[in-house]
Design a protein around this motif. Structure first.
Motif, PDB file in Angstrom:
ATOM      1  N   ARG A 160      -1.398 -12.717  33.713  1.00 30.46           N
ATOM      2  CA  ARG A 160      -0.519 -13.479  34.602  1.00 30.46           C
ATOM      3  C   ARG A 160      -1.130 -14.833  34.941  1.00 30.46           C
ATOM      4  O   ARG A 160      -0.438 -15.848  34.980  1.00 30.46           O
ATOM      5  N   ALA A 161      -2.436 -14.846  35.197  1.00 29.40           N
ATOM      6  CA  ALA A 161      -3.116 -16.106  35.510  1.00 29.40           C
ATOM      7  C   ALA A 161      -2.963 -17.097  34.361  1.00 29.40           C
ATOM      8  O   ALA A 161      -2.687 -18.284  34.575  1.00 29.40           O
ATOM      9  N   ILE A 162      -3.132 -16.618  33.136  1.00 29.25           N
ATOM     10  CA  ILE A 162      -3.004 -17.488  31.970  1.00 29.25           C
ATOM     11  C   ILE A 162      -1.594 -18.050  31.874  1.00 29.25           C
ATOM     12  O   ILE A 162      -1.391 -19.244  31.607  1.00 29.25           O
ATOM     13  N   CYS A 163      -0.603 -17.192  32.108  1.00 28.82           N
ATOM     14  CA  CYS A 163       0.789 -17.647  32.023  1.00 28.82           C
ATOM     15  C   CYS A 163       1.101 -18.700  33.081  1.00 28.82           C
ATOM     16  O   CYS A 163       1.711 -19.733  32.790  1.00 28.82           O
ATOM     17  N   TYR A 164       0.674 -18.461  34.310  1.00 28.91           N
ATOM     18  CA  TYR A 164       0.932 -19.419  35.388  1.00 28.91           C
ATOM     19  C   TYR A 164       0.138 -20.712  35.213  1.00 28.91           C
ATOM     20  O   TYR A 164       0.527 -21.764  35.723  1.00 28.91           O
ATOM     21  N   ALA A 165      -0.980 -20.647  34.495  1.00 32.88           N
ATOM     22  CA  ALA A 165      -1.850 -21.820  34.359  1.00 32.88           C
ATOM     23  C   ALA A 165      -1.297 -22.855  33.390  1.00 32.88           C
ATOM     24  O   ALA A 165      -1.734 -24.014  33.408  1.00 32.88           O
ATOM     25  N   HIS A 203      -0.470 -23.791  39.430  1.00 33.85           N
ATOM     26  CA  HIS A 203      -1.913 -23.982  39.264  1.00 33.85           C
ATOM     27  C   HIS A 203      -2.711 -23.171  40.286  1.00 33.85           C
ATOM     28  O   HIS A 203      -3.675 -22.477  39.920  1.00 33.85           O
ATOM     29  N   SER A 204      -2.310 -23.200  41.535  1.00 36.92           N
ATOM     30  CA  SER A 204      -3.057 -22.504  42.595  1.00 36.92           C
ATOM     31  C   SER A 204      -2.997 -20.993  42.400  1.00 36.92           C
ATOM     32  O   SER A 204      -4.006 -20.292  42.576  1.00 36.92           O
ATOM     33  N   LEU A 205      -1.829 -20.481  42.054  1.00 29.99           N
ATOM     34  CA  LEU A 205      -1.695 -19.038  41.845  1.00 29.99           C
ATOM     35  C   LEU A 205      -2.534 -18.588  40.649  1.00 29.99           C
ATOM     36  O   LEU A 205      -3.136 -17.510  40.678  1.00 29.99           O
ATOM     37  N   ALA A 206      -2.591 -19.411  39.609  1.00 30.47           N
ATOM     38  CA  ALA A 206      -3.401 -19.062  38.446  1.00 30.47           C
ATOM     39  C   ALA A 206      -4.870 -18.940  38.828  1.00 30.47           C
ATOM     40  O   ALA A 206      -5.561 -17.997  38.416  1.00 30.47           O
ATOM     41  N   ILE A 207      -5.357 -19.898  39.615  1.00 30.67           N
ATOM     42  CA  ILE A 207      -6.761 -19.858  40.059  1.00 30.67           C
ATOM     43  C   ILE A 207      -7.029 -18.580  40.851  1.00 30.67           C
ATOM     44  O   ILE A 207      -8.031 -17.891  40.644  1.00 30.67           O
ATOM     45  N   THR A 208      -6.122 -18.248  41.764  1.00 28.61           N
ATOM     46  CA  THR A 208      -6.303 -17.067  42.620  1.00 28.61           C
ATOM     47  C   THR A 208      -6.279 -15.782  41.804  1.00 28.61           C
ATOM     48  O   THR A 208      -7.133 -14.904  41.968  1.00 28.61           O
ATOM     49  N   LEU A 209      -5.294 -15.648  40.920  1.00 29.07           N
ATOM     50  CA  LEU A 209      -5.162 -14.429  40.124  1.00 29.07           C
ATOM     51  C   LEU A 209      -6.392 -14.205  39.244  1.00 29.07           C
ATOM     52  O   LEU A 209      -6.893 -13.090  39.124  1.00 29.07           O
ATOM     53  N   THR A 242      -3.911 -28.712  24.095  1.00 25.35           N
ATOM     54  CA  THR A 242      -3.254 -28.959  25.381  1.00 25.35           C
ATOM     55  C   THR A 242      -3.317 -27.727  26.268  1.00 25.35           C
ATOM     56  O   THR A 242      -3.612 -27.821  27.473  1.00 25.35           O
ATOM     57  N   ILE A 243      -3.049 -26.561  25.699  1.00 25.95           N
ATOM     58  CA  ILE A 243      -3.117 -25.314  26.465  1.00 25.95           C
ATOM     59  C   ILE A 243      -4.523 -25.119  27.035  1.00 25.95           C
ATOM     60  O   ILE A 243      -4.689 -24.746  28.204  1.00 25.95           O
ATOM     61  N   ALA A 244      -5.537 -25.382  26.224  1.00 24.33           N
ATOM     62  CA  ALA A 244      -6.917 -25.197  26.675  1.00 24.33           C
ATOM     63  C   ALA A 244      -7.238 -26.091  27.867  1.00 24.33           C
ATOM     64  O   ALA A 244      -7.961 -25.684  28.793  1.00 24.33           O
ATOM     65  N   ARG A 245      -6.710 -27.300  27.869  1.00 22.89           N
ATOM     66  CA  ARG A 245      -6.956 -28.207  29.006  1.00 22.89           C
ATOM     67  C   ARG A 245      -6.380 -27.621  30.290  1.00 22.89           C
ATOM     68  O   ARG A 245      -7.014 -27.710  31.362  1.00 22.89           O
ATOM     69  N   TYR A 246      -5.201 -27.038  30.218  1.00 22.68           N
ATOM     70  CA  TYR A 246      -4.600 -26.434  31.414  1.00 22.68           C
ATOM     71  C   TYR A 246      -5.404 -25.216  31.871  1.00 22.68           C
ATOM     72  O   TYR A 246      -5.584 -25.003  33.083  1.00 22.68           O
ATOM     73  N   VAL A 261      -8.647 -24.564  31.427  1.00 21.06           N
ATOM     74  CA  VAL A 261      -9.912 -25.012  32.022  1.00 21.06           C
ATOM     75  C   VAL A 261      -9.676 -25.600  33.411  1.00 21.06           C
ATOM     76  O   VAL A 261     -10.446 -25.365  34.346  1.00 21.06           O
ATOM     77  N   ALA A 262      -8.575 -26.349  33.559  1.00 23.50           N
ATOM     78  CA  ALA A 262      -8.267 -26.942  34.869  1.00 23.50           C
ATOM     79  C   ALA A 262      -7.994 -25.877  35.925  1.00 23.50           C
ATOM     80  O   ALA A 262      -8.209 -26.111  37.122  1.00 23.50           O
ATOM     81  N   ALA A 263      -7.549 -24.687  35.492  1.00 25.83           N
ATOM     82  CA  ALA A 263      -7.281 -23.593  36.421  1.00 25.83           C
ATOM     83  C   ALA A 263      -8.487 -22.680  36.595  1.00 25.83           C
ATOM     84  O   ALA A 263      -8.365 -21.581  37.151  1.00 25.83           O
ATOM     85  N   GLY A 264      -9.660 -23.121  36.112  1.00 27.13           N
ATOM     86  CA  GLY A 264     -10.864 -22.325  36.273  1.00 27.13           C
ATOM     87  C   GLY A 264     -10.994 -21.202  35.278  1.00 27.13           C
ATOM     88  O   GLY A 264     -11.733 -20.237  35.511  1.00 27.13           O
ATOM     89  N   ILE A 265     -10.269 -21.292  34.153  1.00 22.95           N
ATOM     90  CA  ILE A 265     -10.333 -20.273  33.108  1.00 22.95           C
ATOM     91  C   ILE A 265     -11.037 -20.890  31.910  1.00 22.95           C
ATOM     92  O   ILE A 265     -10.401 -21.565  31.087  1.00 22.95           O
ATOM     93  N   PRO A 266     -12.346 -20.752  31.806  1.00 25.71           N
ATOM     94  CA  PRO A 266     -13.065 -21.390  30.696  1.00 25.71           C
ATOM     95  C   PRO A 266     -12.615 -20.819  29.358  1.00 25.71           C
ATOM     96  O   PRO A 266     -12.373 -19.616  29.225  1.00 25.71           O
ATOM     97  N   CYS A 267     -12.478 -21.668  28.363  1.00 30.67           N
ATOM     98  CA  CYS A 267     -12.044 -21.197  27.051  1.00 30.67           C
ATOM     99  C   CYS A 267     -12.583 -22.127  25.974  1.00 30.67           C
ATOM    100  O   CYS A 267     -12.937 -23.279  26.239  1.00 30.67           O
TER     101      CYS A 267
END
Length: 295
Positions: free
Chosen positions: A60-65, A117-123, A165-169, A171-177
């Motif tokens: 879910r975090a990935i989808c929202y991010a 973005h905020s929900l992705a970080i939290t999840l 582009t997906i990777a930039r989003y 990483v911005a949500a705190g999901i390193p990839c």
């Protein structure tokens, strides 16, 4: 490289170009652009064999991010609106138009998840609490010791630009990839990966859904509820019942995020004017190859 070969006459046709690429080739080279009958659906497929990817909160975090609507409109369509292109809500095609009969499997009650973005970080932060870091955290390191998600994708320049582009989003949500292309001709990847970018054509939902999320499909992460729905679909005898089951599968895939839906694109082939006999709105490139003639 392919467009250069087309310009020089070394090749006569290029298969499945995204809308912007096809329009540029038509404008710059004077080639003929032909739309395919069935659009392509693009997904991120989680590797459900990895503990982190089995966590629905992570999916879910990935989808929202990912700002799917913005990426589609700005990056893939250049600010334009093109019939047959849109954000996906599940595994099935949204059709090429509002009345396209191939979209019968769509559940109208399922709507796209918005970019949050905020929900992705939290999840993602909550989901991480269930796992120990792979190494002691380093306060100077932004990802605090967590191993980056590994994204793999077909070795194609158009897809690579989407993955970047997906990777930039993420990483911005705190999901390193980190991401890498697969060798040409690779099927379902094996080994060390978390997310797999795929583009497929779901021309007939009844037969194609197992190929995507069945036990031997691309995703292979269906819950018992989803497996039961797939079994019911395999033995159904009435079309109206099949449609009901497909719409239920759509709802379940959306809830479980067995695959992370991205967008649907109308694809084109382009060919030199010297090539005659190419079908209008073909399903596949070579379906009428016997009728092709070089003028």
């Amino acid at each position: 490289a392919a467009v250069g070969a087309l310009r020089r006459g070394e090749v006569q046709v290029i298969d499945r170009l995204p809308p912007l690429w096809a329009a540029k080739a038509e404008r710059d080279l004077g080639v003929t652009k032909v739309r395919y009958r069935f659009p392509s659906q693009h997904f991120l497929i989680p590797n459900h064999e990895r503990p982190l990817m089995r966590e629905r909160g992570v999916r879910r975090a990935i989808c929202y991010a990912i700002a799917r609507e913005a990426i589609l409109k700005q990056d893939l369509l250049g600010g334009q609106t093109l019939e047959g292109c849109g954000v996906l809500t599940g595994p099935f095609t949204i059709g090429s138009s509002a009345d396209d009969p191939v979209a019968y499997a769509q559940n109208p009650e399922v709507v796209p998840r918005p970019y949050d973005h905020s929900l992705a970080i939290t999840l993602y932060a909550v989901a991480q609490q269930k796992f120990e870091p792979t190494e002691p955290p380093d306060e100077s390191d932004d990802d605090h010791g967590w191993t980056p998600l590994k994204v793999v994708y077909p070795d194609d320049p158009a897809i690579e630009s989407m993955v970047t582009t997906i990777a930039r989003y993420l990483v911005a949500a705190g999901i390193p990839c980190e991401y890498r292309p697969l060798p040409p001709g690779t099927g379902r990847p094996e080994g060390d990966w978390d997310l797999w970018y795929v583009d497929v054509t779901m021309a007939e939902p009844i037969t194609d859904i197992n190929w995507l999320i069945g036990d031997q499909g691309l995703a292979r992460g269906a819950s018992p509820y989803l497996q039961r729905a797939l079994h019911e679909l395999a033995v159904v005898t009435r079309w109206t019942d099949a449609r009901e089951i497909l719409q239920d599968i759509h709802r379940l895939v959306d809830a479980e995020l067995v695959v992370i839906p991205l967008w649907q694109l109308t694809d084109f082939l382009v060919h030199r004017p010297t090539l005659q006999g190419v079908s209008r709105e073909p399903a596949t490139l070579y379906q009428d190859v016997e009728a092709w003639r070089l003028n």
